[in-house]
Structure formats: C-alpha cells, structure tokens
Design a protein around this motif. Structure first.
Motif, PDB file in Angstrom:
ATOM      1  N   LYS A   6       0.797  -1.216   0.000  1.00  9.69           N
ATOM      2  CA  LYS A   6       0.000   0.000   0.000  1.00  9.69           C
ATOM      3  C   LYS A   6       0.833   1.272   0.000  1.00  9.69           C
ATOM      4  O   LYS A   6       0.386   2.296  -0.491  1.00  9.69           O
ATOM      5  N   ILE A   7       2.009   1.235   0.580  1.00  5.66           N
ATOM      6  CA  ILE A   7       2.799   2.450   0.755  1.00  5.66           C
ATOM      7  C   ILE A   7       4.117   2.331  -0.002  1.00  5.66           C
ATOM      8  O   ILE A   7       4.858   1.365   0.184  1.00  5.66           O
ATOM      9  N   ILE A   8       4.399   3.311  -0.841  1.00  2.16           N
ATOM     10  CA  ILE A   8       5.631   3.322  -1.618  1.00  2.16           C
ATOM     11  C   ILE A   8       6.565   4.398  -1.065  1.00  2.16           C
ATOM     12  O   ILE A   8       6.166   5.543  -0.871  1.00  2.16           O
ATOM     13  N   VAL A   9       7.801   4.008  -0.800  1.00  4.36           N
ATOM     14  CA  VAL A   9       8.828   4.942  -0.335  1.00  4.36           C
ATOM     15  C   VAL A   9       9.637   5.386  -1.546  1.00  4.36           C
ATOM     16  O   VAL A   9      10.170   4.555  -2.289  1.00  4.36           O
ATOM     17  N   MET A  49      10.444   2.004  -3.655  1.00  4.18           N
ATOM     18  CA  MET A  49      10.257   0.632  -3.219  1.00  4.18           C
ATOM     19  C   MET A  49       9.145   0.574  -2.184  1.00  4.18           C
ATOM     20  O   MET A  49       8.810   1.582  -1.559  1.00  4.18           O
ATOM     21  N   PRO A  50       8.524  -0.599  -2.002  1.00  3.44           N
ATOM     22  CA  PRO A  50       7.464  -0.725  -0.993  1.00  3.44           C
ATOM     23  C   PRO A  50       8.033  -0.513   0.411  1.00  3.44           C
ATOM     24  O   PRO A  50       9.179  -0.877   0.697  1.00  3.44           O
ATOM     25  N   ARG A  64       2.180   7.196  -0.879  1.00  2.00           N
ATOM     26  CA  ARG A  64       3.585   7.431  -1.216  1.00  2.00           C
ATOM     27  C   ARG A  64       4.193   8.375  -0.172  1.00  2.00           C
ATOM     28  O   ARG A  64       3.522   9.289   0.314  1.00  2.00           O
ATOM     29  N   ILE A  65       5.467   8.135   0.148  1.00  3.69           N
ATOM     30  CA  ILE A  65       6.178   8.999   1.086  1.00  3.69           C
ATOM     31  C   ILE A  65       7.663   8.976   0.714  1.00  3.69           C
ATOM     32  O   ILE A  65       8.203   7.923   0.334  1.00  3.69           O
TER      33      ILE A  65
END
Length: 311
Positions: free
Chosen positions: A9-12, A19-20, A58-59
């Motif tokens: 759910k979250i992409i860095v 990347m996840p 995304r973060i």
C-alpha cells in the motif's frame, strides 16, 4: 527473528528509486541503532499503522526518516533516535568492514552472521574459506602450516622441541601469516569498491595485521573469547551435533586451543582491540553493535555530521 514483511500500500520514494515500505527493513535499522529486535518490530509496525491512518500511498525516504526520528523521541528512545540518524549517514558515506577474531569454538561465525543480519551486510567471509582457497594455489611443500589447523600447525615446524613452552604459539603464528595476505586483500578491495563485509575467524590476529588498517576508521576489529573452559567445551559439543567437525579432535587439543585463546586476547589487549566475553549471543551482538556505533559516532562528529543531512 525479524521477517521482512512488505506492505503493497505504501511506496517509499527516493531520487533514483522507489520501493514498498518494509517493516522488516525499518526494524533492522532500529536494531542496528541498539533497539531490541522485539521492540524494533513493534515500533516499525506502529509506523506502518500511522502511515495507513494518514492514508498515505507514497512517502519520500526523508519524510519517512523524519517520522521515525520524531516518533522515537516521543516514545522516549532519544538515544536510539540519535544512533538511527548516525547509521543513516554512515551507510550513505562509508563501507563498513568488521573483523571478528577469536580462537576455535568461541563463536566468531555465529556472531558475524548475527551482526551481518542486524547491519544489513550481505557478505560474511570466514578465514577458513580464505585458507582453503590458498591451499588450492600454494603447495603443501611450500607452506605446510597452511594444511594444518590453528592448533596442530606446530607439527609442521622444522626441528621443533616438544618441551618448548612457545611451540604451539609459534605454529599458530606461522599458520596465520599466509592467510593474512588473503584477509588484507579482501579489505583493500572493499575499501576501493566501497563495499561492506564482515570477516571472521581464528586468523584475525590484530598484531599481525598491517598497522595501516588499524588507522582506518571504518575498519573495526573485535575479538571474542570464552573464559569458562566448561562453556567453551560445550560449544564444541553443540557444534558437532550440527556439522561434520570432529568433536574428539577439538577436545584432544583443547589445552592448545585454550593457549591460543589466551594469546589472541593478550595480543588484542595490547593493540587496544575490544575483547568481548561471548557467553550470551544476544548480549555479545548488542555489545558489538555498541562498539561499532560508538566508533562511527566519533567519525560522524569528526566529519561534521548534521541532522539536516538526513532529516
């Protein structure tokens, strides 16, 4: 053991990649900074929960590190927070080369692999492997000690006197000498290429390794020992149950191994190399991490590391 659980759910994001988000990777970073593995995983899971609560898809890695840092501060982990930032700067700037020495049976392999897992270092090399490679290229007639164990190398000495109190140590030193060429070669290559490695084994003797490596900040020497003969013997017994190493041979030569252990500890002390009593694996790993972190903390201050560089 920390498993690398990845959420989809979250992409860095970073400048050159994305990347996840991984709880396992974050937890490993926190254990490197000195947090207990169980606490690190719980904390990483909390960070993931906060990201999901904020509905983030995304973060950036900088925003993530900022969240981690201030969350550590708010949870009364100030010391961990500072070390977390230090390690982020360290791994960005430097290769990490750790040499873990000690006599047969004190646990250099176990500690080396545990440290590698905590620090995210993919390469662990045993000095026995280096010796085996050298055996393929150097004849037994040329260097017979290379074909013996550290505690039997005295048998390859010429005209030896079994009454000589230094006989076993002389054999050990002659056994170590050729392997050091391979060890120093690996260190040089890692320094040139900027790669990290942990080298472990009996052949890491601080007094015989070139002085230039002792003066390189990111080359760190550690020596393990076991003062208790009973514990030391039990390690050989435990190892024999999970490997093909001959227990009887170690026990028959235990007095020699003990003498070699004392020599390594004395040599390490004289060269200001930390000596760690390896009774508890978890305690030893924690102490080793503390030594490595403090070493790089000093280097970081000398280089003028600032929080803004990472946050």
């Amino acid at each position: 053991m920390i498993f690398d659980t990845i959420t989809d759910k979250i992409i860095v994001t970073a400048k050159d990649y994305e990347m996840p988000f991984s709880k396992g990777l974050l937890a490993r970073s926190l254990t490197t900074a000195g947090m207990k593995p169980s606490e690190a995983y719980i904390f990483a899971r909390g960070i993931e929960a906060d990201l999901n609560t904020d509905s983030l898809k995304r973060i950036s890695k900088y925003e993530l590190r900022q969240r981690v840092y201030y969350s550590l501060i708010s949870d009364d982990y100030e010391d961990i927070a500072d070390k977390y930032l230090i390690w982020r700067r360290i791994l960005k700037k430097h290769s990490v080369i750790i040499l873990v020495g000690g006599s047969s049976g004190v646990g250099t392999s176990t500690i080396a692999f545990e440290l590698a897992s905590r620090l995210g270092i993919s390469s662990v090399i045993g000095t026995d492997s280096i010796r085996e490679v050298m055996r393929r290229s150097i004849s037994k007639d040329v260097v017979p000690m290379l074909y013996e164990s550290s505690y039997t190398a005295w048998r390859a000495l010429r005209n030896y006197d079994e009454e000589d109190d230094e006989l076993y140590i002389q054999g050990f030193l002659r056994h170590v000498e050729p392997v050091l060429l391979g060890i120093e070669g690996i260190i040089d290559r890692c320094l040139t290429e900027g790669t990290s490695v942990i080298i472990e084994g009996t052949h890491i003797l601080p007094g015989m390794i070139s002085d230039k490596y002792h003066n390189i900040p990111n080359v760190i020497f550690l020596t393990l020992t076991l003062s208790s003969e009973n514990v030391h013997k039990k390690r050989f017994i435990a190892r024999a149950k999970v490997s093909d190493r001959p227990l009887e041979r170690y026990l028959e030569n235990f007095e020699i191994i003990k003498d070699i252990n004392k020599y390594i500890v004395k040599d390490s002390n004289s060269h200001l190399v930390p000596v760690i009593e390896n009774v508890s694996i978890s305690d030893t790993v924690q102490e080793c991490l503390e030594i490595v972190t403090n070493k790089f903390n000093t280097l970081d201050k000398e280089e003028g590391g600032e929080m803004e560089e990472i946050i």
